[in-house]
Design a protein around this motif. Structure first.
Motif, PDB file in Angstrom:
ATOM      1  N   CYS A 124     -31.624   6.519 -28.341  1.00 58.54           N
ATOM      2  CA  CYS A 124     -32.072   5.417 -26.389  1.00 58.54           C
ATOM      3  C   CYS A 124     -31.070   4.530 -26.880  1.00 58.54           C
ATOM      4  N   GLY A 125     -30.390   3.891 -28.058  1.00 56.43           N
ATOM      5  CA  GLY A 125     -28.921   2.853 -27.227  1.00 56.43           C
ATOM      6  C   GLY A 125     -27.978   3.461 -26.905  1.00 56.43           C
ATOM      7  N   ALA A 126     -27.810   4.762 -27.254  1.00 57.39           N
ATOM      8  CA  ALA A 126     -26.872   5.869 -26.292  1.00 57.39           C
ATOM      9  C   ALA A 126     -26.904   5.573 -25.430  1.00 57.39           C
ATOM     10  N   GLY A 127     -28.480   6.071 -24.927  1.00 53.22           N
ATOM     11  CA  GLY A 127     -28.903   6.332 -23.529  1.00 53.22           C
ATOM     12  C   GLY A 127     -28.372   4.861 -22.893  1.00 53.22           C
ATOM     13  N   VAL A 128     -28.664   3.937 -23.028  1.00 56.82           N
ATOM     14  CA  VAL A 128     -28.713   2.574 -22.797  1.00 56.82           C
ATOM     15  C   VAL A 128     -27.155   2.520 -22.082  1.00 56.82           C
ATOM     16  N   VAL A 129     -26.358   2.797 -22.969  1.00 56.98           N
ATOM     17  CA  VAL A 129     -25.085   2.610 -22.716  1.00 56.98           C
ATOM     18  C   VAL A 129     -24.410   2.324 -21.136  1.00 56.98           C
ATOM     19  N   LEU A 130     -24.435   4.149 -21.743  1.00 57.02           N
ATOM     20  CA  LEU A 130     -24.484   5.590 -20.632  1.00 57.02           C
ATOM     21  C   LEU A 130     -25.126   4.672 -19.505  1.00 57.02           C
ATOM     22  N   GLN A 131     -26.369   4.503 -19.457  1.00 56.10           N
ATOM     23  CA  GLN A 131     -26.657   3.750 -18.285  1.00 56.10           C
ATOM     24  C   GLN A 131     -26.127   2.966 -17.479  1.00 56.10           C
ATOM     25  N   VAL A 132     -25.545   1.939 -18.570  1.00 56.78           N
ATOM     26  CA  VAL A 132     -25.242   0.775 -17.880  1.00 56.78           C
ATOM     27  C   VAL A 132     -23.916   0.940 -17.406  1.00 56.78           C
ATOM     28  N   LEU A 133     -22.766   1.845 -18.030  1.00 56.31           N
ATOM     29  CA  LEU A 133     -21.610   1.793 -17.466  1.00 56.31           C
ATOM     30  C   LEU A 133     -21.507   2.754 -16.174  1.00 56.31           C
ATOM     31  N   ARG A 134     -23.052   3.476 -15.632  1.00 49.51           N
ATOM     32  CA  ARG A 134     -22.896   3.950 -14.912  1.00 49.51           C
ATOM     33  C   ARG A 134     -23.239   3.122 -13.326  1.00 49.51           C
ATOM     34  N   GLY A 135     -23.866   1.266 -14.117  1.00 52.49           N
ATOM     35  CA  GLY A 135     -24.011   0.774 -13.099  1.00 52.49           C
ATOM     36  C   GLY A 135     -25.114   0.376 -12.799  1.00 52.49           C
ATOM     37  N   LYS A 136     -26.024   1.472 -13.218  1.00 53.63           N
ATOM     38  CA  LYS A 136     -27.257   1.557 -13.928  1.00 53.63           C
ATOM     39  C   LYS A 136     -27.946   0.103 -14.233  1.00 53.63           C
ATOM     40  N   VAL A 137     -28.413  -1.244 -13.846  1.00 52.93           N
ATOM     41  CA  VAL A 137     -28.843  -2.442 -14.765  1.00 52.93           C
ATOM     42  C   VAL A 137     -30.375  -3.051 -14.521  1.00 52.93           C
ATOM     43  N   GLY A 138     -30.911  -3.453 -15.078  1.00 55.90           N
ATOM     44  CA  GLY A 138     -32.638  -3.680 -15.141  1.00 55.90           C
ATOM     45  C   GLY A 138     -31.934  -5.051 -14.072  1.00 55.90           C
ATOM     46  N   GLN A 139     -33.244  -5.224 -13.728  1.00 55.97           N
ATOM     47  CA  GLN A 139     -32.607  -6.208 -12.642  1.00 55.97           C
ATOM     48  C   GLN A 139     -34.211  -6.984 -13.421  1.00 55.97           C
ATOM     49  N   ALA A 140     -33.699  -8.736 -13.273  1.00 55.19           N
ATOM     50  CA  ALA A 140     -34.081  -9.857 -13.857  1.00 55.19           C
ATOM     51  C   ALA A 140     -35.546 -10.294 -12.648  1.00 55.19           C
ATOM     52  N   GLU A 141     -36.217 -10.056 -13.752  1.00 53.21           N
ATOM     53  CA  GLU A 141     -38.298 -10.014 -13.159  1.00 53.21           C
ATOM     54  C   GLU A 141     -38.347 -11.318 -12.943  1.00 53.21           C
ATOM     55  N   ASP A 142     -38.908 -11.899 -11.854  1.00 54.54           N
ATOM     56  CA  ASP A 142     -39.596 -12.787 -11.347  1.00 54.54           C
ATOM     57  C   ASP A 142     -41.089 -13.333 -12.249  1.00 54.54           C
ATOM     58  N   SER A 143     -40.623 -14.114 -12.790  1.00 54.23           N
ATOM     59  CA  SER A 143     -41.898 -14.451 -13.962  1.00 54.23           C
ATOM     60  C   SER A 143     -42.351 -15.715 -13.432  1.00 54.23           C
ATOM     61  N   GLU A 144     -43.968 -15.780 -13.589  1.00 54.27           N
ATOM     62  CA  GLU A 144     -44.265 -17.928 -12.751  1.00 54.27           C
ATOM     63  C   GLU A 144     -43.740 -18.165 -14.161  1.00 54.27           C
ATOM     64  N   ASP A 145     -44.259 -17.391 -15.488  1.00 51.02           N
ATOM     65  CA  ASP A 145     -44.083 -18.171 -17.062  1.00 51.02           C
ATOM     66  C   ASP A 145     -42.611 -18.677 -17.769  1.00 51.02           C
ATOM     67  N   LEU A 146     -42.177 -18.096 -16.497  1.00 48.00           N
ATOM     68  CA  LEU A 146     -40.228 -18.668 -17.064  1.00 48.00           C
ATOM     69  C   LEU A 146     -39.663 -20.008 -17.003  1.00 48.00           C
ATOM     70  N   ASP A 147     -39.259 -20.199 -17.377  1.00 48.70           N
ATOM     71  CA  ASP A 147     -38.803 -21.807 -17.142  1.00 48.70           C
ATOM     72  C   ASP A 147     -37.673 -21.466 -17.698  1.00 48.70           C
ATOM     73  N   ALA A 148     -37.076 -21.434 -16.534  1.00 46.88           N
ATOM     74  CA  ALA A 148     -34.903 -21.113 -16.895  1.00 46.88           C
ATOM     75  C   ALA A 148     -34.387 -22.603 -16.988  1.00 46.88           C
TER      76      ALA A 148
END
Length: 179
Positions: free
Chosen positions: A67-91
């Motif tokens: 799983c870690g290697a898969g995430v590294v490969l996806q990030v290197l390919r440019g596929k990163v997770g989008q930040a969630e718009d959370s109602e309980d998150l105070d930046a």
């Protein structure tokens, strides 16, 4: 009809890689690799005829590496997770260092309580302390759930799976809590 929209040249600047995501995934890969390297040193009793005590660490650590290697490969390919718009998150919220210090203190206390008090007592203290540190309300419910969860985990791992978790003086005479 000709188009009046001019085409801009393609962007040739190198894409910025999210190093935080790569480092986080590499932590998973390295923990999994370390687990795979040390799982072979787990002793197997001569009477063992089933899967054995090494199977679960090999499975979990192998999955961590994959799983870690898969995430590294996806990030290197440019596929990163989008930040969630959370109602309980105070930046703008600051880190609660006192809560973090309490949590670390309860983890250390847990480590030192395992041998003299037994794993269920140490786990109940850890779970209750974490709930208190994170302002669980009502606290008495969190403590009750902590005690039940610690006993269930002791029964499952110590009684059913045979993992050697010290039951401690309170549960010394209860046979189904022993590993």
């Amino acid at each position: 009809m000709s188009s009046l929209v001019s085409k801009s040249p393609p962007d040739t600047t190198p894409a910025k890689r999210p190093t935080g995501e790569i480092l986080f995934a590499l932590v998973f890969v390295s923990v999994g690799a370390a687990g795979l390297a040390t799982a072979g040193s787990i002793p197997i009793p001569p009477s063992e005829t089933g899967i054995g005590p090494r199977a679960f660490p090999y499975i979990v650590c192998g999955m961590l590496v994959l799983c870690g290697a898969g995430v590294v490969l996806q990030v290197l390919r440019g596929k990163v997770g989008q930040a969630e718009d959370s109602e309980d998150l105070d930046a703008t919220a600051r880190t609660d260092w006192m809560a973090l210090a309490k949590l670390v203190g309860f983890v250390v206390l847990h480590i030192f309580l395992i041998e003299p008090a037994g794993w269920p007592v140490a786990a109940a203290v850890l779970f209750s302390g974490a709930a208190w540190s994170l302002d669980a309300r009502p606290l008495w419910k969190a403590i009750a759930v902590s005690v039940v969860l610690a006993l269930v985990l002791q029964y499952v791992f110590g009684g059913l799976l045979g993992v050697s978790l010290p039951p401690g003086p309170l549960l010394e005479g209860v046979p189904f809590f022993h590993g």
